[in-house]
Write an enzyme that holds these catalytic residues in place. Structure first.
Site, PDB file in Angstrom:
ATOM      1  N   GLY A 227      20.404 -39.212 -69.723  1.00  0.00           N
ATOM      2  CA  GLY A 227      20.353 -37.950 -70.467  1.00  0.00           C
ATOM      3  C   GLY A 227      21.353 -36.951 -69.922  1.00  0.00           C
ATOM      4  N   GLU A 249      21.831 -41.884 -65.157  1.00  0.00           N
ATOM      5  CA  GLU A 249      22.960 -42.129 -66.067  1.00  0.00           C
ATOM      6  C   GLU A 249      23.111 -40.869 -66.913  1.00  0.00           C
ATOM      7  OE1 GLU A 249      25.250 -42.457 -68.582  1.00  0.00           O
ATOM      8  OE2 GLU A 249      23.935 -43.720 -69.786  1.00  0.00           O
ATOM      9  N   CYS A 283      27.550 -41.191 -74.489  1.00  0.00           N
ATOM     10  CA  CYS A 283      27.941 -40.633 -73.182  1.00  0.00           C
ATOM     11  C   CYS A 283      29.327 -41.105 -72.754  1.00  0.00           C
ATOM     12  CB  CYS A 283      26.891 -40.945 -72.134  1.00  0.00           C
ATOM     13  SG  CYS A 283      26.444 -42.662 -72.075  1.00  0.00           S
ATOM     14  N   GLU A 380      30.844 -31.244 -72.167  1.00  0.00           N
ATOM     15  CA  GLU A 380      30.601 -32.434 -72.983  1.00  0.00           C
ATOM     16  C   GLU A 380      30.256 -32.014 -74.419  1.00  0.00           C
ATOM     17  OE1 GLU A 380      27.194 -34.834 -71.854  1.00  0.00           O
ATOM     18  OE2 GLU A 380      28.239 -36.634 -72.533  1.00  0.00           O
TER      19      GLU A 380
HETATM   20  P1  NAD Z   1      18.466 -31.977 -73.087  1.00  0.00           P
HETATM   21  O1  NAD Z   1      19.092 -31.749 -71.778  1.00  0.00           O
HETATM   22  O2  NAD Z   1      17.384 -31.047 -73.520  1.00  0.00           O
HETATM   23  O3  NAD Z   1      17.797 -33.436 -73.151  1.00  0.00           O
HETATM   24  C1  NAD Z   1      18.465 -34.618 -72.834  1.00  0.00           C
HETATM   25  C2  NAD Z   1      17.406 -35.737 -72.845  1.00  0.00           C
HETATM   26  O4  NAD Z   1      16.523 -35.556 -71.749  1.00  0.00           O
HETATM   27  C3  NAD Z   1      16.513 -35.720 -74.073  1.00  0.00           C
HETATM   28  O5  NAD Z   1      16.264 -37.040 -74.479  1.00  0.00           O
HETATM   29  C4  NAD Z   1      15.221 -35.050 -73.623  1.00  0.00           C
HETATM   30  O6  NAD Z   1      14.075 -35.510 -74.314  1.00  0.00           O
HETATM   31  C5  NAD Z   1      15.164 -35.431 -72.182  1.00  0.00           C
HETATM   32  N1  NAD Z   1      14.536 -34.427 -71.348  1.00  0.00           N
HETATM   33  C6  NAD Z   1      14.704 -33.092 -71.402  1.00  0.00           C
HETATM   34  N2  NAD Z   1      14.011 -32.477 -70.438  1.00  0.00           N
HETATM   35  C7  NAD Z   1      13.372 -33.455 -69.758  1.00  0.00           C
HETATM   36  C8  NAD Z   1      12.508 -33.478 -68.635  1.00  0.00           C
HETATM   37  N3  NAD Z   1      12.175 -32.350 -67.971  1.00  0.00           N
HETATM   38  N4  NAD Z   1      12.016 -34.671 -68.227  1.00  0.00           N
HETATM   39  C9  NAD Z   1      12.360 -35.823 -68.841  1.00  0.00           C
HETATM   40  N5  NAD Z   1      13.189 -35.872 -69.889  1.00  0.00           N
HETATM   41  C10 NAD Z   1      13.696 -34.706 -70.341  1.00  0.00           C
HETATM   42  O7  NAD Z   1      19.602 -31.993 -74.129  1.00  0.00           O
HETATM   43  P2  NAD Z   1      19.721 -32.432 -75.652  1.00  0.00           P
HETATM   44  O8  NAD Z   1      19.917 -31.233 -76.485  1.00  0.00           O
HETATM   45  O9  NAD Z   1      18.670 -33.399 -76.090  1.00  0.00           O
HETATM   46  O10 NAD Z   1      21.086 -33.214 -75.548  1.00  0.00           O
HETATM   47  C11 NAD Z   1      22.221 -32.439 -75.207  1.00  0.00           C
HETATM   48  C12 NAD Z   1      23.020 -33.013 -74.110  1.00  0.00           C
HETATM   49  O11 NAD Z   1      22.373 -34.063 -73.417  1.00  0.00           O
HETATM   50  C13 NAD Z   1      24.280 -33.633 -74.644  1.00  0.00           C
HETATM   51  O12 NAD Z   1      25.281 -32.676 -74.785  1.00  0.00           O
HETATM   52  C14 NAD Z   1      24.624 -34.621 -73.601  1.00  0.00           C
HETATM   53  O13 NAD Z   1      25.348 -33.995 -72.580  1.00  0.00           O
HETATM   54  C15 NAD Z   1      23.331 -35.002 -72.982  1.00  0.00           C
HETATM   55  N6  NAD Z   1      22.875 -36.338 -73.364  1.00  0.00           N
HETATM   56  C16 NAD Z   1      23.371 -37.378 -72.649  1.00  0.00           C
HETATM   57  C17 NAD Z   1      22.997 -38.652 -72.993  1.00  0.00           C
HETATM   58  C18 NAD Z   1      23.523 -39.834 -72.250  1.00  0.00           C
HETATM   59  O14 NAD Z   1      23.515 -40.927 -72.795  1.00  0.00           O
HETATM   60  N7  NAD Z   1      23.951 -39.696 -71.013  1.00  0.00           N
HETATM   61  C19 NAD Z   1      22.119 -38.858 -74.041  1.00  0.00           C
HETATM   62  C20 NAD Z   1      21.611 -37.759 -74.753  1.00  0.00           C
HETATM   63  C21 NAD Z   1      22.003 -36.498 -74.381  1.00  0.00           C
END
Ligand code: NAD
Length: 475
Positions: A227, A249, A283, A380
């Site tokens: 994430g 990751e 990603c 990103e």
């Molecule tokens: P976000 O940071 O809110 O969430 C990212 C992911 O983490 C989501 O699936 C969310 O459900 C999970 N998450 C959030 N808070 C959490 C916590 N406290 N505990 C466990 N899981 C948690 O952001 P978003 O708006 O969903 O996505 C935006 C950004 O996230 C993107 O710009 C990108 O940078 C990143 N992202 C990266 C990947 C990857 O494959 N590395 C995938 C999705 C999003």
């Protein structure tokens, strides 16, 4: 046509009765697809107890038998690929062909891990004294808590589930609440293949509450998260409190370097196709494009032509080549990036706006004449925006490519083998594709450096991430 969303705890599918929950929305239409139940604290505790019990059973199962069950799950996934691909497209937005490829790759990942789990060899190290046997062996870590995002509903969970199971661990996974169907279908394949009760458990809920509860539990011995960087740092901190191993990751901001000796049009075709895959919500998506000056104009022209030819639409409709963004947060982010670029003199060569008046569509966008400190060049985007800038020398481009705190993937195009080797060595990144975008396969390690995280998934490194090394000295 979508799927029935449930929790899976201790071999039982649990529905929403009496539980809180949330709606899952189709990003192509903005319409609700289904209601997703959230796990209560009692559900989470039941899942922890089940995973603890499941671990004992699974650890005692031979690697040979574990592999047989896993391969059965992979076959079920292949059999059900059409249906699962439709589920994913509806909840996430990616086009059907990409969705199906994701499911088929997920099956390959299970097969690869199943086989590799049978090869977790140890070694005997000669002792210093006569009669002493020094044995180095590997043991499964224990119960794994995994957290996966919305961009690859099947692929990110399968990397964690298959890695854990091949090593002999049980797993408790909290998949994305926004795209839960892919993981529900995936877990069904493991359940239907006959994986024992408690070995795989699936929950949903308020992410911060679920992760805090699970990571704090003594039952959980390993964390795996895919994430964003901020959430990764938060979870790594929670894991550190219990000195628990973690694989992180996280996000990337992949530089692409096109040298003057590469065919600029061929490079543009290859990398533009990769850029707009899943509408840029990947990603390892190529993010900043540095093109050596003599080739710059040709590369930009071809890239823009590619972007203009993309057909935006519902991913289930024939002929669609790019779907919507997965949620309204991404649309806001794209608008903010474009506004920042414009305010800094950036030229929008194509796109730059939302598309249509339903769903979360954003046009494939190309920006030029943009400074290195602008938003798109430093944060990103996770969307279909490509900034293209020129460069002059090797040293200059290496410095610019390595200037951010991200280090997940990088790409380069050149016809010189000396340059290919030099750029592969010089880029600070977990994965580098030189004249290739194939940086993610079941057999090879996938993971980042710098703030993009630590640990690898896939390959032998991905399996080792679920094992402890043990040394036995036997006199
Ligand atoms: P976000 O940071 O809110 O969430 C990212 C992911 O983490 C989501 O699936 C969310 O459900 C999970 N998450 C959030 N808070 C959490 C916590 N406290 N505990 C466990 N899981 C948690 O952001 P978003 O708006 O969903 O996505 C935006 C950004 O996230 C993107 O710009 C990108 O940078 C990143 N992202 C990266 C990947 C990857 O494959 N590395 C995938 C999705 C999003």
């Amino acid at each position: 046509m979508y799927t029935d969303l449930k929790l899976f705890i201790d071999g039982q599918w649990l529905n929403g009765e009496g539980r809180k929950g949330e709606d899952v929305v189709n990003p192509a239409t903005g319409k609700v697809l289904a209601r997703l139940p959230h796990a209560s604290k009692a559900d989470l505790d039941a899942a922890l107890a089940a995973a603890e019990k499941g671990f004992k059973v699974w650890k005692a199962t031979s690697a040979y038998d574990r592999a047989k069950l896993m391969r059965k799950a992979a076959d079920l996934l292949r059999e059900r690929a059409e249906h699962i691909a439709k589920v994913q497209t509806q909840e996430q937005g990616k086009i059907f062909a990409e969705s199906k490829a994701e499911v088929m790759t997920s099956a390959d990942i299970i097969d690869w891990y199943a086989e590799e789990g049978r090869r977790t060899y140890g070694r005997i190290v000669p002792g210093r004294q006569k009669g002493v046997r020094q044995i180095v062996t590997q043991e499964p870590i224990g119960v794994v808590a995994a957290f996966t995002p919305w961009n690859f509903p099947t692929l990110t969970p399968v990397r964690k589930i298959a890695g854990a199971l091949a090593a002999g661990c049980s797993i408790l996974i909290k998949a994305s609440e926004e795209t839960p169907g892919g993981c529900v279908e995936l877990v069904k394949c493991f359940a239907d293949a006959g994986v024992p009760q408690g070995v795989v458990n699936l929950v949903f809920g308020v992410p911060a509450e679920v992760s805090e509860h699970l990571i704090a539990s003594d039952i959980v011995k390993k964390i795996s998260f895919t994430g964003s960087i901020p959430v990764g740092k938060l979870l790594a901190g929670l894991a550190a409190k219990g000195m628990k191993k973690a694989t992180m990751e996280l996000g990337g901001h992949s530089p692409v370097v096109v040298f003057g000796d590469a065919d600029p049009e061929k490079a543009a075709d290859t990398i533009a196709a990769f850029k707009y895959r899943n509408a840029g919500q990947v990603c390892i998506s190529p993010t900043r494009f540095y093109v050596q000056e003599p080739s710059y104009n040709k590369f930009v022209a071809r890239f823009v032509e590619y972007a203009k030819n993309i057909k935006l639409g519902d991913g289930l409709e024939k002929g669609t080549t790019m779907g919507p963004l997965a949620n309204p947060r991404r649309l806001d982010a794209m608008e903010s990036i474009v506004n920042d670029a414009k305010s800094r003199g950036g030229k929008i060569q194509t796109g730059g706006n939302r598309h249509g008046n339903q769903g979360y569509f954003f046009q494939p966008t190309v920006i030029t004449d943009i400074p290195d400190d602008s938003k798109i060049m430093t944060q990103e985007p996770f969307g279909p925006i490509a900034p293209i800038v020129p460069f002059k020398t090797f040293d200059e481009v290496v410095e610019r490519a390595n200037s951010l705190e991200y280090g997940l993937a990088a790409y380069a195009f050149t016809s010189s083998s000396a340059t290919a080797q030099a750029i592969g060595d010089a880029i600070q990144s977990g994965m580098v594709g030189v004249n290739s975008v194939a940086v993610s396969t079941p057999e090879t390690p996938f993971g980042g450096v710098k703030e993009s995280g630590y640990g690898s998934e896939g390959s032998i490194e991905g399996l080792e991430a679920y094992m402890n090394v043990k040394f036995i000295s036997q006199a």
